[in-house]
Write an enzyme that holds these catalytic residues in place. Structure first.
Site, PDB file in Angstrom:
ATOM      1  N   HIS A 235       0.186 -37.155  47.531  1.00  0.00           N
ATOM      2  CA  HIS A 235       1.104 -36.349  48.343  1.00  0.00           C
ATOM      3  C   HIS A 235       1.977 -35.517  47.413  1.00  0.00           C
ATOM      4  CE1 HIS A 235       4.287 -35.191  51.063  1.00  0.00           C
ATOM      5  NE2 HIS A 235       3.411 -35.404  52.032  1.00  0.00           N
TER       6      HIS A 235
ATOM      7  N   ASN B 108       2.701 -39.156  58.921  1.00  0.00           N
ATOM      8  CA  ASN B 108       3.196 -39.703  57.656  1.00  0.00           C
ATOM      9  C   ASN B 108       4.700 -39.910  57.822  1.00  0.00           C
ATOM     10  OD1 ASN B 108       3.955 -40.304  55.078  1.00  0.00           O
ATOM     11  ND2 ASN B 108       3.418 -38.306  54.198  1.00  0.00           N
ATOM     12  N   TRP B 109       5.074 -41.166  57.969  1.00  0.00           N
ATOM     13  CA  TRP B 109       6.482 -41.466  58.253  1.00  0.00           C
ATOM     14  C   TRP B 109       7.364 -41.299  57.016  1.00  0.00           C
ATOM     15  CZ3 TRP B 109       6.388 -46.524  61.761  1.00  0.00           C
ATOM     16  CH2 TRP B 109       5.677 -46.238  62.933  1.00  0.00           C
ATOM     17  N   LYS B 110       6.745 -41.196  55.839  1.00  0.00           N
ATOM     18  CA  LYS B 110       7.490 -41.097  54.576  1.00  0.00           C
ATOM     19  C   LYS B 110       8.513 -42.235  54.485  1.00  0.00           C
ATOM     20  CE  LYS B 110       6.501 -36.193  54.478  1.00  0.00           C
ATOM     21  NZ  LYS B 110       6.902 -34.854  54.082  1.00  0.00           N
TER      22      LYS B 110
ATOM     23  N   GLY C 110       8.286 -29.800  55.343  1.00  0.00           N
ATOM     24  CA  GLY C 110       9.674 -30.094  55.700  1.00  0.00           C
ATOM     25  C   GLY C 110      10.579 -28.878  55.738  1.00  0.00           C
TER      26      GLY C 110
ATOM     27  N   GLU D 269       4.980 -34.975  47.363  1.00  0.00           N
ATOM     28  CA  GLU D 269       6.214 -35.644  46.928  1.00  0.00           C
ATOM     29  C   GLU D 269       5.921 -36.613  45.781  1.00  0.00           C
ATOM     30  OE1 GLU D 269       7.173 -36.765  50.929  1.00  0.00           O
ATOM     31  OE2 GLU D 269       7.450 -34.637  51.345  1.00  0.00           O
TER      32      GLU D 269
ATOM     33  N   GLY E  94       4.522 -34.836  59.189  1.00  0.00           N
ATOM     34  CA  GLY E  94       5.668 -35.569  58.664  1.00  0.00           C
ATOM     35  C   GLY E  94       6.734 -35.726  59.730  1.00  0.00           C
ATOM     36  N   GLY E  95       7.756 -34.867  59.680  1.00  0.00           N
ATOM     37  CA  GLY E  95       8.929 -34.977  60.550  1.00  0.00           C
ATOM     38  C   GLY E  95       8.605 -35.200  62.018  1.00  0.00           C
TER      39      GLY E  95
ATOM     40  N   SER F 263       5.075 -28.732  58.249  1.00  0.00           N
ATOM     41  CA  SER F 263       5.822 -28.264  59.421  1.00  0.00           C
ATOM     42  C   SER F 263       4.953 -28.086  60.666  1.00  0.00           C
ATOM     43  CB  SER F 263       6.583 -26.971  59.096  1.00  0.00           C
ATOM     44  OG  SER F 263       7.505 -27.203  58.050  1.00  0.00           O
TER      45      SER F 263
ATOM     46  N   GLU G  42      -1.807 -29.363  52.118  1.00  0.00           N
ATOM     47  CA  GLU G  42      -0.388 -29.273  52.454  1.00  0.00           C
ATOM     48  C   GLU G  42       0.299 -28.331  51.467  1.00  0.00           C
ATOM     49  OE1 GLU G  42       0.892 -33.089  54.768  1.00  0.00           O
ATOM     50  OE2 GLU G  42       1.194 -33.417  52.642  1.00  0.00           O
TER      51      GLU G  42
HETATM   52  P1  13P Z   1       6.420 -32.090  57.593  1.00  0.00           P
HETATM   53  O1  13P Z   1       5.515 -32.163  58.793  1.00  0.00           O
HETATM   54  O2  13P Z   1       7.728 -32.773  57.794  1.00  0.00           O
HETATM   55  O3  13P Z   1       6.533 -30.694  57.068  1.00  0.00           O
HETATM   56  O4  13P Z   1       5.686 -32.944  56.429  1.00  0.00           O
HETATM   57  C1  13P Z   1       4.355 -32.715  56.157  1.00  0.00           C
HETATM   58  C2  13P Z   1       3.887 -33.747  55.230  1.00  0.00           C
HETATM   59  O5  13P Z   1       4.275 -33.792  54.085  1.00  0.00           O
HETATM   60  C3  13P Z   1       2.947 -34.751  55.752  1.00  0.00           C
HETATM   61  O6  13P Z   1       2.416 -35.523  54.734  1.00  0.00           O
END
Ligand code: 13P
Length: 255
Positions: free
Chosen positions: A98, A12-14, A176, A100, A237-238, A216, A170
């Site tokens: 998500h 997930n590149w956000k 993150g 967020e 994510g990251g 993470s 999640e």
């Molecule tokens: P991180 O891997 O950066 O913690 O993010 C997880 C995430 O929200 C994937 O959708």
């Protein structure tokens, strides 16, 4: 294959990367995993990247996902993106709910249920994200929160529709932050989610549904987390923003 469920790793590149950077990232992934077997792979890219990244990964094993979608078909919804807009672009999956979206943009369980339905009606697969906050976990609300999130999004779906749902657990406090859930905590949550799906549908549906872990995930914890019985993949994510880091995760589970 674990318990007849395919491992599924999605990035997930956000809201990261320019289109040029995104294309480069996709090209790097294509070079390494364009023909990958034994694990399903997807990238959820920003809307602005869908066309260009779509061109890069077309015809490869890497699937294209969107990060959100509006629940309405069309109309006066400035700034929003509909199923029709995504449909022509090779998108296969859409992430809904998500944390967020829930916490920064105030999406409720009710809105998320409408979005899940719209995604499935359009013929896409849906990655439904759920997860508790730290306060909810610490006050003993974990199961109550997960049950409500699962039930409100999935109750009423047909047996054909539920086949196109992937759940991503999640925990909000792990996203993150570098704080990954322990294998045991994650497995317990996944087990509970699978049981909730079984209660809504039946055991056969529950045994088939893919439940990813997100929060993470990196190359040092992925193999251990994904070795748990009920953890069928990862939503990353990251660490999905670099070919090297994302490869570390993928390679750790196919090795
Ligand atoms: P991180 O891997 O950066 O913690 O993010 C997880 C995430 O929200 C994937 O959708």
């Amino acid at each position: 294959m674990k318990k007849n469920r395919e491992l599924f790793i999605a990035g997930n590149w956000k809201m990261n990367t320019s289109v040029t950077e995104g294309v480069k990232l996709a090209e790097g992934l294509k070079e390494k995993y364009g023909n990958i077997k034994g694990v399903r792979l997807a990238v959820a890219v920003p809307f602005t990247h869908i066309i260009e990244v779509g061109k890069v990964i077309k015809g490869t094993s890497i699937e294209l996902a969107a990060q959100n979608m509006n629940e309405n078909e069309k109309g006066a919804f400035t700034g929003e993106i509909s199923a029709l807009m995504l449909k022509d672009l090779g998108v296969k999956l859409v992430i809904i709910g998500h944390s967020e979206r829930r916490h920064i943009y105030g999406e409720s369980n009710e809105t998320i249920a409408l979005k899940v339905k719209a995604v499935l009606n359009a013929g896409f697969e849906c990655i439904l994200c759920i997860g508790e906050t730290r306060e909810e976990r610490e006050s003993g609300m974990l199961e109550k929160v997960l049950k409500l999130q699962v039930e409100s999004a999935l109750c009423g779906l047909s047996t054909d529709e539920i086949k196109r749902v992937i759940i991503a657990y999640e925990p909000v406090w792990a996203i993150g932050t570098g704080l990954t859930a322990s294998k045991e905590d994650a497995e317990n949550a996944h087990k509970f989610i699978r049981k909730t799906v079984s209660d809504i549908f039946d055991e056969s549906v529950a045994q088939k549904i893919i439940i990813q872990y997100g929060g993470s995930v990196n190359a040092s914890n992925s193999a251990s987390l994904l070795s748990a019985e009920n953890i069928d993949g990862a939503l990353v994510g990251g660490a999905s923003l670099s070919v090297e880091k994302f490869s570390g995760i993928i390679d750790s589970v196919i090795a």
